[in-house]
Enzyme design. Structure first.
Site, mmCIF file in Angstrom:
data_model
loop_
_atom_site.group_PDB
_atom_site.id
_atom_site.type_symbol
_atom_site.label_atom_id
_atom_site.label_comp_id
_atom_site.label_asym_id
_atom_site.label_seq_id
_atom_site.Cartn_x
_atom_site.Cartn_y
_atom_site.Cartn_z
ATOM 1 N N ARG A 114 -13.406 8.565 -5.816
ATOM 2 C CA ARG A 114 -13.761 8.377 -4.398
ATOM 3 C C ARG A 114 -12.935 9.387 -3.629
ATOM 4 O O ARG A 114 -11.719 9.473 -3.821
ATOM 5 C CB ARG A 114 -13.446 6.957 -3.935
ATOM 6 C CG ARG A 114 -14.216 6.577 -2.662
ATOM 7 C CD ARG A 114 -13.711 5.283 -2.050
ATOM 8 N NE ARG A 114 -12.380 5.481 -1.516
ATOM 9 C CZ ARG A 114 -11.352 4.663 -1.731
ATOM 10 N NH1 ARG A 114 -11.473 3.588 -2.465
ATOM 11 N NH2 ARG A 114 -10.173 4.935 -1.199
ATOM 12 N N GLU A 117 -7.387 12.239 0.551
ATOM 13 C CA GLU A 117 -6.919 11.988 -0.816
ATOM 14 C C GLU A 117 -8.098 11.687 -1.723
ATOM 15 O O GLU A 117 -9.192 11.400 -1.270
ATOM 16 C CB GLU A 117 -5.930 10.806 -0.839
ATOM 17 C CG GLU A 117 -6.558 9.511 -0.333
ATOM 18 C CD GLU A 117 -5.880 8.262 -0.871
ATOM 19 O OE1 GLU A 117 -5.107 8.355 -1.839
ATOM 20 O OE2 GLU A 117 -6.163 7.186 -0.336
ATOM 21 N N GLY A 156 -11.447 1.163 -5.995
ATOM 22 C CA GLY A 156 -11.732 -0.272 -6.016
ATOM 23 C C GLY A 156 -13.157 -0.506 -6.516
ATOM 24 O O GLY A 156 -14.063 0.269 -6.223
ATOM 25 N N SER A 208 -2.904 2.098 -1.851
ATOM 26 C CA SER A 208 -2.967 0.836 -1.120
ATOM 27 C C SER A 208 -2.046 0.781 0.092
ATOM 28 O O SER A 208 -1.677 -0.290 0.557
ATOM 29 C CB SER A 208 -2.649 -0.353 -2.047
ATOM 30 O OG SER A 208 -3.727 -0.560 -2.919
ATOM 31 N N TYR A 266 -6.323 -5.559 2.411
ATOM 32 C CA TYR A 266 -6.452 -6.719 1.514
ATOM 33 C C TYR A 266 -6.197 -8.081 2.151
ATOM 34 O O TYR A 266 -6.619 -9.086 1.605
ATOM 35 C CB TYR A 266 -5.487 -6.563 0.331
ATOM 36 C CG TYR A 266 -5.669 -5.260 -0.390
ATOM 37 C CD1 TYR A 266 -6.872 -4.957 -1.013
ATOM 38 C CD2 TYR A 266 -4.643 -4.320 -0.437
ATOM 39 C CE1 TYR A 266 -7.052 -3.756 -1.666
ATOM 40 C CE2 TYR A 266 -4.810 -3.112 -1.094
ATOM 41 C CZ TYR A 266 -6.019 -2.841 -1.705
ATOM 42 O OH TYR A 266 -6.187 -1.650 -2.345
ATOM 43 N N ASN A 274 -9.209 9.226 -5.149
ATOM 44 C CA ASN A 274 -8.844 8.049 -5.944
ATOM 45 C C ASN A 274 -9.633 8.107 -7.232
ATOM 46 O O ASN A 274 -10.863 8.043 -7.205
ATOM 47 C CB ASN A 274 -9.191 6.772 -5.188
ATOM 48 C CG ASN A 274 -8.295 6.589 -3.983
ATOM 49 O OD1 ASN A 274 -7.175 6.129 -4.100
ATOM 50 N ND2 ASN A 274 -8.774 6.994 -2.819
ATOM 51 N N ASP A 324 -11.691 10.784 -0.026
ATOM 52 C CA ASP A 324 -11.526 10.276 1.336
ATOM 53 C C ASP A 324 -11.204 11.401 2.317
ATOM 54 O O ASP A 324 -10.344 12.237 2.045
ATOM 55 C CB ASP A 324 -10.393 9.246 1.370
ATOM 56 C CG ASP A 324 -10.656 8.037 0.475
ATOM 57 O OD1 ASP A 324 -11.795 7.896 -0.015
ATOM 58 O OD2 ASP A 324 -9.718 7.241 0.280
ATOM 59 N N GLU A 353 -0.619 -2.636 -7.460
ATOM 60 C CA GLU A 353 -2.022 -2.943 -7.225
ATOM 61 C C GLU A 353 -2.603 -3.845 -8.324
ATOM 62 O O GLU A 353 -3.821 -3.873 -8.542
ATOM 63 C CB GLU A 353 -2.810 -1.637 -7.082
ATOM 64 C CG GLU A 353 -2.434 -0.909 -5.791
ATOM 65 C CD GLU A 353 -2.930 0.528 -5.745
ATOM 66 O OE1 GLU A 353 -3.934 0.768 -5.070
ATOM 67 O OE2 GLU A 353 -2.328 1.392 -6.380
HETATM 68 N N1 LIG Z 1 -1.960 12.016 8.413
HETATM 69 C C1 LIG Z 1 -2.532 10.878 8.803
HETATM 70 N N2 LIG Z 1 -3.041 10.754 10.053
HETATM 71 C C2 LIG Z 1 -3.638 9.613 10.448
HETATM 72 N N3 LIG Z 1 -3.763 8.517 9.668
HETATM 73 C C3 LIG Z 1 -3.261 8.560 8.432
HETATM 74 C C4 LIG Z 1 -2.630 9.760 7.919
HETATM 75 N N4 LIG Z 1 -2.242 9.514 6.661
HETATM 76 C C5 LIG Z 1 -2.598 8.245 6.382
HETATM 77 N N5 LIG Z 1 -3.200 7.652 7.436
HETATM 78 C C6 LIG Z 1 -3.701 6.258 7.494
HETATM 79 O O1 LIG Z 1 -3.126 5.513 6.429
HETATM 80 C C7 LIG Z 1 -4.122 5.099 5.471
HETATM 81 C C8 LIG Z 1 -3.585 5.195 4.049
HETATM 82 O O2 LIG Z 1 -3.176 6.521 3.779
HETATM 83 P P1 LIG Z 1 -3.539 7.255 2.441
HETATM 84 O O3 LIG Z 1 -2.896 8.590 2.492
HETATM 85 O O4 LIG Z 1 -4.993 7.210 2.262
HETATM 86 O O5 LIG Z 1 -2.772 6.412 1.338
HETATM 87 P P2 LIG Z 1 -3.273 5.396 0.204
HETATM 88 O O6 LIG Z 1 -3.294 6.202 -1.047
HETATM 89 O O7 LIG Z 1 -2.220 4.356 0.178
HETATM 90 O O8 LIG Z 1 -4.626 4.896 0.590
HETATM 91 C C9 LIG Z 1 -5.291 6.017 5.759
HETATM 92 O O9 LIG Z 1 -6.498 5.423 5.320
HETATM 93 C C10 LIG Z 1 -5.198 6.174 7.254
HETATM 94 O O10 LIG Z 1 -5.666 5.011 7.931
HETATM 95 MG MG LIG Z 2 -6.286 5.991 1.114
#
Ligand SMILES: Nc1ncnc2c1ncn2[C@@H]1O[C@H](COP(=O)(O)OP(=O)(O)O)[C@@H](O)[C@H]1O
Ligand SMILES: [Mg+2]
Length: 376
Positions: free
Chosen positions: A299, A315, A321, A191, A260, A317, A301, A20
């Site tokens: 943040r 998750e 950003g 990311s 991005y 953060n 989520d 990143e």
């Molecule tokens: N269990 C899940 N069910 C549905 N969508 C998911 C799931 N896990 C991740 N995603 C999708 O993938 C994106 C990135 O996942 P995330 O776990 O937030 O990882 P990162 O830390 O890379 O942001 C999420 O914002 C969502 O759009």
């Molecule tokens: Mg995420």
């Protein structure tokens, strides 16, 4: 600005060795612009992809310039003389009063830099060593969230070494617990790097191999059909939550390209939610902030299931950003804290946290004569 007033020197750490790196440059540039010049002097400190530390020399104001031609320095871990020491042997060290790490992902957001800053005795913005490390590990974070009764999407964590040794056992465990589609992601990355949505058995092995390139631990997670809601949290002992916002990705999920590379993802601020949903999500965000040992900012989520309306925490953060269009500052703006004031508060919180740490005794005074017994 009155010349006699001492401005705080804020070391803005940017770049870094993570995937990143580029995102960090955009975030750091906007943090520097947000520092009130009457109160603060920005000291941009760039870390290259190789891990060299460089400080901007006088005229270098643009961050890529700092990375290309800044002065090589290292940060000493000696708290009595915490400084950026020039590696060319010339001149004395440059001091900073507080550090704002604006590096996302590995070696920035995961507690490693925070450890160095603790050793150096410097105040810094955001979560400490423990909170940063927990926030970076999606598996450990989920385990702690479960203890705090904060709902998370069902998952299993697979050690990369186990996957490589016993792929069949792993596949069976996944299929016993979940129906396809599932999400496969590295446990310690952001990311959306190394992440896949797996629609069928054939896609499982390639997805685990890909995630395994980026982390020693891999998460396999049930796939939810949900809206994506984000909340900004700010504070130390008494954290506050912003109004929630919503991300509406234009792709199958919020992947790297949607984040991005391509335009099309919508940020809805505030998110259209019922007042009771807002309250619940804000409470969960603050509970999570506390249970994950965070400080300064995060943040948080969420997923809000489209059918049934169940809320899951996805998750946290700890260094979100920070570009002018990023969700974290935007949500605060919508909650009544403009960008410059937000940066100011974050630095205040860093100093407050530092004072709190400084109250802790790290050494014990031995009674007179006791030293002798400890001598080898
Ligand atoms: N269990 C899940 N069910 C549905 N969508 C998911 C799931 N896990 C991740 N995603 C999708 O993938 C994106 C990135 O996942 P995330 O776990 O937030 O990882 P990162 O830390 O890379 O942001 C999420 O914002 C969502 O759009
Ligand atoms: Mg995420």
């Amino acid at each position: 600005m009155s010349p006699e007033k001492k401005r705080l020197r804020v070391g803005v750490l940017f770049g870094g060795r993570s995937g990143e790196h580029e995102v960090s440059l955009a975030s750091a540039a906007s943090v520097i612009r947000g520092l009130d010049p009457d109160k603060y002097e920005a000291v941009p400190i760039g870390i290259t992809k190789e891990g060299h530390w460089l400080v901007g020399a006088g005229a270098q104001k643009m961050l890529p310039e700092v990375l290309r031609g800044g002065l090589r320095v290292m940060m000493t871990a000696d708290p009595t003389d915490a400084a950026l020491v020039r590696l060319d042997g010339s001149g004395s060290g440059q001091r900073v009063d507080v550090v704002f790490p604006v590096m996302h992902g590995t070696f920035g957001e995961d507690g490693t830099i925070q450890g160095l800053l603790d050793l150096a005795g410097l105040p810094f913005v955001g979560a400490g060593v423990l909170g940063s490390a927990i926030g970076m590990d999606k598996d450990v974070a989920k385990r702690l969230l479960q203890v705090a009764k904060i709902p998370v999407v069902p998952w299993i964590a697979v050690q990369r070494a186990d996957w490589e040794k016993n792929p069949e056992t792993v596949q069976q465990a996944v299929e016993k617990k979940f129906k396809y589609p599932v999400f496969v992601k590295p446990a310690t990355l952001g990311s959306s790097v190394g992440m896949s949505k797996v629609h069928s058995r054939e896609e499982l092995a390639p997805a685990l191999n890909l995630a395994g390139e980026f982390a020693m631990k891999i998460l396999v997670e049930e796939s939810v059909v949900a809206r994506e809601i984000e909340v900004s949290v700010l504070g130390n002992q008494d954290p506050q939550a912003s109004v929630p916002g919503e991300i509406v990705p234009h792709r199958e999920f919020y992947d790297y390209a949607a984040k991005y590379l391509e335009q099309g993802t919508q940020l809805l601020i505030p998110a259209k939610l019922l007042p009771k949903q807002v309250k619940k999500i804000q409470k969960l965000a603050i509970d999570a902030f506390r249970s994950l040992e965070l400080s300064g900012m995060a943040r948080v989520d969420f997923f809000l299931e489209k059918e049934g309306g169940k809320i899951f925490l996805n998750e946290v953060n700890t260094i979100p950003g920070f570009t002018s269009i990023s969700m974290y500052p935007k949500l605060w703006e919508a909650s009544g804290i403009p960008f410059r004031e937000l940066i100011d508060k974050l630095i205040e919180l860093a100093l407050e946290q530092h004072r709190e740490k400084a109250r802790t005794k790290y050494q014990i005074e031995l009674p007179a004569g006791a030293g002798g017994a400890l001598e080898a």
